[in-house]
Design a protein around this motif. Structure first.
Motif, PDB file in Angstrom:
ATOM      1  N   ASN A 254      -5.788  -6.260   7.816  1.00 40.43           N
ATOM      2  CA  ASN A 254      -6.466  -5.124   7.191  1.00 40.43           C
ATOM      3  C   ASN A 254      -5.434  -4.217   6.534  1.00 40.43           C
ATOM      4  N   VAL A 255      -5.853  -3.513   5.504  1.00 42.76           N
ATOM      5  CA  VAL A 255      -5.041  -2.434   4.948  1.00 42.76           C
ATOM      6  C   VAL A 255      -5.345  -1.210   5.798  1.00 42.76           C
TER       7      VAL A 255
ATOM      8  N   LEU B 258     -10.312  -2.238   4.544  1.00 40.14           N
ATOM      9  CA  LEU B 258      -9.585  -0.989   4.783  1.00 40.14           C
ATOM     10  C   LEU B 258     -10.029  -0.397   6.117  1.00 40.14           C
TER      11      LEU B 258
ATOM     12  N   TYR C 199     -14.476   1.116   1.170  1.00 42.15           N
ATOM     13  CA  TYR C 199     -13.616  -0.070   1.247  1.00 42.15           C
ATOM     14  C   TYR C 199     -13.624  -0.812   2.579  1.00 42.15           C
ATOM     15  N   LYS C 200     -14.339  -0.342   3.580  1.00 40.99           N
ATOM     16  CA  LYS C 200     -14.254  -0.984   4.901  1.00 40.99           C
ATOM     17  C   LYS C 200     -14.698  -2.439   4.880  1.00 40.99           C
TER      18      LYS C 200
ATOM     19  N   ASP D  84       0.166  -2.323   4.591  1.00 38.06           N
ATOM     20  CA  ASP D  84      -0.484  -3.484   3.975  1.00 38.06           C
ATOM     21  C   ASP D  84      -1.039  -4.449   5.030  1.00 38.06           C
ATOM     22  N   LYS D  85      -1.674  -5.522   4.568  1.00 39.33           N
ATOM     23  CA  LYS D  85      -2.350  -6.472   5.455  1.00 39.33           C
ATOM     24  C   LYS D  85      -1.387  -7.192   6.393  1.00 39.33           C
TER      25      LYS D  85
ATOM     26  N   ILE E 205      -5.018   1.358  -2.969  1.00 39.43           N
ATOM     27  CA  ILE E 205      -5.795   0.642  -1.952  1.00 39.43           C
ATOM     28  C   ILE E 205      -6.449  -0.583  -2.568  1.00 39.43           C
TER      29      ILE E 205
ATOM     30  N   LEU F  51      -5.845  -4.399  -1.315  1.00 42.04           N
ATOM     31  CA  LEU F  51      -6.975  -5.202  -0.826  1.00 42.04           C
ATOM     32  C   LEU F  51      -7.100  -6.514  -1.600  1.00 42.04           C
TER      33      LEU F  51
ATOM     34  N   LEU G 213       0.301   4.438   4.366  1.00 44.65           N
ATOM     35  CA  LEU G 213      -0.447   3.267   3.928  1.00 44.65           C
ATOM     36  C   LEU G 213       0.297   2.015   4.389  1.00 44.65           C
TER      37      LEU G 213
ATOM     38  N   TYR H 274     -13.321   5.276   3.536  1.00 45.46           N
ATOM     39  CA  TYR H 274     -13.595   4.241   4.541  1.00 45.46           C
ATOM     40  C   TYR H 274     -14.890   3.496   4.211  1.00 45.46           C
TER      41      TYR H 274
END
Length: 161
Positions: free
Chosen positions: A26-27, A58, A53-54, A134-135, A156, A160, A132, A50
């Motif tokens: 997840n980001v 995110l 983008y959840k 990253d994944k 973001i 993603l 922030l 949230y």
């Protein structure tokens, strides 16, 4: 190789242990929060981000902190209720922590070393500083409290994919 953020354990707002690895792939937007701060209305913008983008990966993580102007004096139940009632917060909240000093939480020790602030400073200057991730668990950037959550949409989106 496992990113340094993943082995770190935190406590959610109910006091349960959560390993950061549970957020792998997840980001993450990690924010130190407070209920009685001039930036507190950012809770609403963070929740909007949230919701937007959840479903694409995110996760926003809110860490209440009372180190700046004693603006987060409530206990975990009070903080949780405040966020839910006033801003409709549904993103994960965690137990109150310290982000600076000798009792700085290991998560924040890692975040601050990975993304320094103004003039190379590691210390957090105020509530609603944002990190922030990253994944893969790499800390990408630190944003000042004055950076509005909605200003992070483009970066973001890029993370993603």
């Amino acid at each position: 190789m496992t990113a340094a953020i993943y082995p770190i354990s935190v406590k959610d707002i109910q006091g349960n242990d959560v390993v950061m690895e549970s957020f792998k792939d997840n980001v993450l937007l990690i924010v130190n929060t407070a209920s009685k701060c001039g930036f507190t209305p950012q809770y609403k913008a963070l929740e909007t981000l949230y919701q937007q983008y959840k479903d694409r990966g995110l996760v926003i993580l809110g860490f209440p902190c009372n180190q700046f102007g004693k603006q987060e004096q409530g206990n975990e139940d009070e903080i949780s209720q405040f966020c839910e009632l006033n801003f409709g917060v549904t993103f994960p909240l965690f137990s109150k922590i310290e982000v600076n000093g000798s009792n700085s939480h290991p998560l924040y020790q890692h975040l601050k070393k990975s993304a320094k602030g103004l003039l190379g400073s590691e210390s957090i200057k105020w509530n609603f500083t944002k990190f922030l991730v990253d994944k893969q668990g790499n800390v990408i950037e630190r944003y000042a409290p004055t950076t509005k959550p909605e200003d992070l949409n483009a970066v973001i989106e890029k993370l993603l994919g």
